[in-house]
Scaffold this active site. Sequence first.
Site, mmCIF file in Angstrom:
data_model
loop_
_atom_site.group_PDB
_atom_site.id
_atom_site.type_symbol
_atom_site.label_atom_id
_atom_site.label_comp_id
_atom_site.label_asym_id
_atom_site.label_seq_id
_atom_site.Cartn_x
_atom_site.Cartn_y
_atom_site.Cartn_z
ATOM 1 N N ASP A 1 -1.344 6.710 6.462
ATOM 2 C CA ASP A 1 -2.466 5.835 6.107
ATOM 3 C C ASP A 1 -2.661 4.882 7.289
ATOM 4 O O ASP A 1 -1.795 4.063 7.575
ATOM 5 C CB ASP A 1 -2.091 5.064 4.828
ATOM 6 N N LYS B 1 -11.756 -1.760 7.049
ATOM 7 C CA LYS B 1 -10.925 -2.677 7.818
ATOM 8 C C LYS B 1 -11.384 -2.734 9.272
ATOM 9 O O LYS B 1 -11.525 -3.798 9.839
ATOM 10 C CB LYS B 1 -9.442 -2.254 7.765
ATOM 11 N N TRP C 1 0.826 -1.214 0.000
ATOM 12 C CA TRP C 1 0.000 0.000 0.000
ATOM 13 C C TRP C 1 0.855 1.257 0.000
ATOM 14 O O TRP C 1 0.531 2.239 -0.660
ATOM 15 C CB TRP C 1 -0.976 -0.006 1.173
HETATM 16 C C1 LIG Z 1 -6.920 -1.926 2.175
HETATM 17 C C2 LIG Z 1 -5.896 -0.872 2.268
HETATM 18 C C3 LIG Z 1 -5.770 0.120 1.263
HETATM 19 C C4 LIG Z 1 -6.594 0.122 -0.013
HETATM 20 O O1 LIG Z 1 -7.875 0.509 0.212
HETATM 21 P P1 LIG Z 1 -8.989 0.531 -0.972
HETATM 22 O O2 LIG Z 1 -10.145 1.161 -0.258
HETATM 23 O O3 LIG Z 1 -9.233 -0.883 -1.386
HETATM 24 O O4 LIG Z 1 -8.471 1.375 -2.074
HETATM 25 C C5 LIG Z 1 -4.831 1.112 1.466
HETATM 26 N N1 LIG Z 1 -4.038 1.124 2.563
HETATM 27 C C6 LIG Z 1 -4.116 0.168 3.512
HETATM 28 C C7 LIG Z 1 -3.186 0.226 4.688
HETATM 29 C C8 LIG Z 1 -5.045 -0.846 3.396
HETATM 30 O O5 LIG Z 1 -5.114 -1.795 4.349
#
Ligand SMILES: *Cc1c(COP(=O)(O)O)cnc(C)c1O
Length: 360
Positions: free
Chosen positions: A172, A196, A102
């Site tokens: 993030d 998540k 990511w």
């Molecule tokens: C799942 C995830 C993403 C991607 O998210 P999407 O909504 O599928 O674009 C980005 N960063 C992290 C840390 C993630 O776990």
Amino acid sequence: MARVYNFSAGPSMLPLEVLKQAQTELLDYNGTGQSVMEMSHRSKEFDDIIKETERLFREVMNIPDNYKVLFLQGGGWTQFSSVPLNLMTKNGKADYIVTGQWAKKAYQEACRYGKARVVASSEDKTFTYIPKVKREDFDLEADYVYYTMNNTIYGTKFNYIPDTGDIPLVSDVSSCFLSEPVDVSKFAVIWGGAQKNVAPAGLTVVIIRDDMIGHAMDITPTLLNYKTQADKDSLFNTPPCWQIYITMLVLRWIKGLGGLDAMKQRNEKKAKLLYDYLDNSKLFKGTVVPEDRSLMNVPFVTGSDELNAKFVAEAKAAGLVNLKGHRTVGGMRASIYNAMPYEGVQALVDFMEKFEKENG
Ligand SMILES: *Cc1c(COP(=O)(O)O)cnc(C)c1O
């Protein structure tokens, strides 16, 4: 059928109490005779929901007043673009700490808009550790430093906040959102996808310091400019109403359990149970260096693809689902977010012990 223990990395489990509350209110929210799914986002009822959600976010995460809380669509990937489009605008440079897929995708997206630089990476050891980054490592001209707090795929977590001095810090937090306290004041932007650890897919929450808003590149699409939604309290266009409502219920649930300190304790207790087992097992092995282990995502392997597949299949039959590792890593991964009860992790460990006896 009875509910299973769902170890999916995302979309993932939601607290049973929250689902039941949503079920009770599904057809008639608060005496309105409508579902939140059917409600105008301009209605008084929804306005109360989005306001309470923001208030709870501020309270639970202890967010200072000079930060905005934005409720957006577009998921994680949209933020990979929004961050550089909005922030890489003074010197056109940014430093990225690459600790997984990511972070790498975010870096690659930033390269399209300016001079992004990888300041540190753990790709040399397939992202099984977190590099130690010091203040001197950063480019003083960088418009921001970016990192992924918890690496969902590899199961690592930063156990420190990088010291970037005066350079704005962006993180993030998608897969560790609301899992433990964070000092928001150390960040310029914290953002996370809801699917998540917070709510169903479709909502992204961006917590942004006021002075970071209003400097977007001219080419920034209207909806990707943070100012657009900041000026309209996230109601410039239709927000993901249902997801915001579930977020409100989840925040009430967290608050009721004692807030983020209590969540941290619960999460540490669950993770310890699983890691202790892995450390003593002769069949299963964790893949991450112990000091950088995630509390949320726990990857492990047996050393045999055949046994891994057998384990995932038999676990599923026993009501322990979605334990297959990410397609780029293989093996297994147990995601044990806030909503996973201790009993779920205990059931997994009991099952692993049994499997080990039969196959060890
Ligand atoms: C799942 C995830 C993403 C991607 O998210 P999407 O909504 O599928 O674009 C980005 N960063 C992290 C840390 C993630 O776990």
